[in-house]
Write a protein that holds these residues in place. Sequence first.
Motif, PDB file in Angstrom:
ATOM      1  N   SER A   1       0.831  -1.207   0.000  1.00  0.00           N
ATOM      2  CA  SER A   1       0.000   0.000   0.000  1.00  0.00           C
ATOM      3  C   SER A   1       0.868   1.261   0.000  1.00  0.00           C
ATOM      4  O   SER A   1       0.598   2.219  -0.731  1.00  0.00           O
ATOM      5  CB  SER A   1      -0.928   0.002   1.221  1.00  0.00           C
ATOM      6  OG  SER A   1      -1.668   1.202   1.289  1.00  0.00           O
ATOM      7  N   GLU A   2       1.931   1.247   0.809  1.00  0.00           N
ATOM      8  CA  GLU A   2       2.821   2.409   0.867  1.00  0.00           C
ATOM      9  C   GLU A   2       3.583   2.579  -0.440  1.00  0.00           C
ATOM     10  O   GLU A   2       3.822   3.705  -0.880  1.00  0.00           O
ATOM     11  CB  GLU A   2       3.787   2.256   2.044  1.00  0.00           C
ATOM     12  CG  GLU A   2       3.099   2.359   3.400  1.00  0.00           C
ATOM     13  CD  GLU A   2       4.064   2.183   4.559  1.00  0.00           C
ATOM     14  OE1 GLU A   2       5.268   1.908   4.299  1.00  0.00           O
ATOM     15  OE2 GLU A   2       3.636   2.313   5.712  1.00  0.00           O
ATOM     16  N   ARG A   3       3.959   1.468  -1.069  1.00  0.00           N
ATOM     17  CA  ARG A   3       4.620   1.545  -2.379  1.00  0.00           C
ATOM     18  C   ARG A   3       3.691   2.199  -3.398  1.00  0.00           C
ATOM     19  O   ARG A   3       4.109   3.061  -4.180  1.00  0.00           O
ATOM     20  CB  ARG A   3       5.028   0.151  -2.882  1.00  0.00           C
ATOM     21  CG  ARG A   3       6.246  -0.418  -2.221  1.00  0.00           C
ATOM     22  CD  ARG A   3       6.899  -1.487  -3.095  1.00  0.00           C
ATOM     23  NE  ARG A   3       5.988  -2.555  -3.475  1.00  0.00           N
ATOM     24  CZ  ARG A   3       5.765  -3.638  -2.749  1.00  0.00           C
ATOM     25  NH1 ARG A   3       6.344  -3.781  -1.574  1.00  0.00           N
ATOM     26  NH2 ARG A   3       4.949  -4.569  -3.182  1.00  0.00           N
ATOM     27  N   ALA A   4       2.425   1.781  -3.383  1.00  0.00           N
ATOM     28  CA  ALA A   4       1.451   2.345  -4.319  1.00  0.00           C
ATOM     29  C   ALA A   4       1.274   3.839  -4.088  1.00  0.00           C
ATOM     30  O   ALA A   4       1.194   4.629  -5.043  1.00  0.00           O
ATOM     31  CB  ALA A   4       0.116   1.612  -4.176  1.00  0.00           C
ATOM     32  N   GLN A   5       1.212   4.253  -2.831  1.00  0.00           N
ATOM     33  CA  GLN A   5       1.050   5.669  -2.518  1.00  0.00           C
ATOM     34  C   GLN A   5       2.258   6.483  -2.982  1.00  0.00           C
ATOM     35  O   GLN A   5       2.117   7.606  -3.474  1.00  0.00           O
ATOM     36  CB  GLN A   5       0.841   5.843  -1.017  1.00  0.00           C
ATOM     37  CG  GLN A   5      -0.489   5.297  -0.505  1.00  0.00           C
ATOM     38  CD  GLN A   5      -0.603   5.393   1.000  1.00  0.00           C
ATOM     39  OE1 GLN A   5      -0.539   6.472   1.566  1.00  0.00           O
ATOM     40  NE2 GLN A   5      -0.747   4.261   1.660  1.00  0.00           N
ATOM     41  N   CYS A   6       3.455   5.923  -2.839  1.00  0.00           N
ATOM     42  CA  CYS A   6       4.662   6.591  -3.334  1.00  0.00           C
ATOM     43  C   CYS A   6       4.585   6.793  -4.842  1.00  0.00           C
ATOM     44  O   CYS A   6       4.916   7.865  -5.364  1.00  0.00           O
ATOM     45  CB  CYS A   6       5.905   5.776  -3.000  1.00  0.00           C
ATOM     46  SG  CYS A   6       6.429   5.864  -1.275  1.00  0.00           S
TER      47      CYS A   6
END
Length: 236
Positions: A94-99
Motif C-alpha cells: 500500500s505504501e509503495r502504491a502511494q509513493c
Amino acid sequence: MAQKCEMKLLGSVGSSFVNRVKFTLKLKSIEYDYIEEDLNANKSELLLESNPVFQRVPVLFPPNEPPVTESLVIMEYLDELQPDIHPLLPSNPSERAQCRVLAYTFDTLYYPWMKEFMLTRDKERKEELGKLIIEGSMILEEAFVKFSKGKAYFGGDDIGYLDIVVGVFLGWMKLFEVVLGFNVIEEVRTPKLIEWGNRMWSHEVAGSIIPGHEIHMNFLNMLKGKLPPLPVPVSV
C-alpha cells in the motif's frame, strides 16, 4: 587496464529526470558509463533507436537486455535489480502504491507547472502558475509529514524513492528563488520541506548529483531557444 562498465546511461546535463537515475545508481553503488546527449543538436541515432516513441532521455542500457526508459521506471528497475543495497521503495504494498501515485502526480502536474512558469511569456499565466506551484508545495509539505512519519526523509531514516523524485528538482527551486525571485518552498508555509531540503543538500550523494545554477541556466536557455518566436504585431 580498467575494466569497462557494462551498464550505460544516455542523458543530458541539467535534466532532473536524468539526475534521478544518476542518484539511484550512486546510492546502489552501480558503476556505469555516461553518454551525453546534446539536446541542442539533432537527436542521436542511439536515442532514436533506443527510445523511438518518446525520443527523450534518460535511457538506461543494462548489459545484454533491452534499453529501459522513463526515469521512474528506471528507478524501480534498479531497485529490483539491487534490492539489498539501499532499497528505495517501502516493503508495504500500500505504501509503495502511494509513493508511486505521488511521484506520478509530481511529474504530470507539479513539474509541468514549474516548466511552464519558467518558459511562459504571458504575465497573467505566470501569476496563475505561481499560485498553483505554491498550492502544490503545500500539498508536498503534507505528503512529507505523511510519508516521513516524523523522520528525516520521505523514505524515513534515509533517502528513499520520493526523496530522489522530488529532491533532484531542488536545484531548479533554488534557481527560482535566486534568478526569478520566486520561493517555491519557504519557512512560513512549508517549514518541514525547508528542513528536508537542507538535509538533502548536505547529503554527499545529492551534492555530487544536483547541478549548480550555471548548468540549470544553460539548460533553461536551451529550452527557451526551442520556443517558437513571438508573433510580430500587425499595424492596422
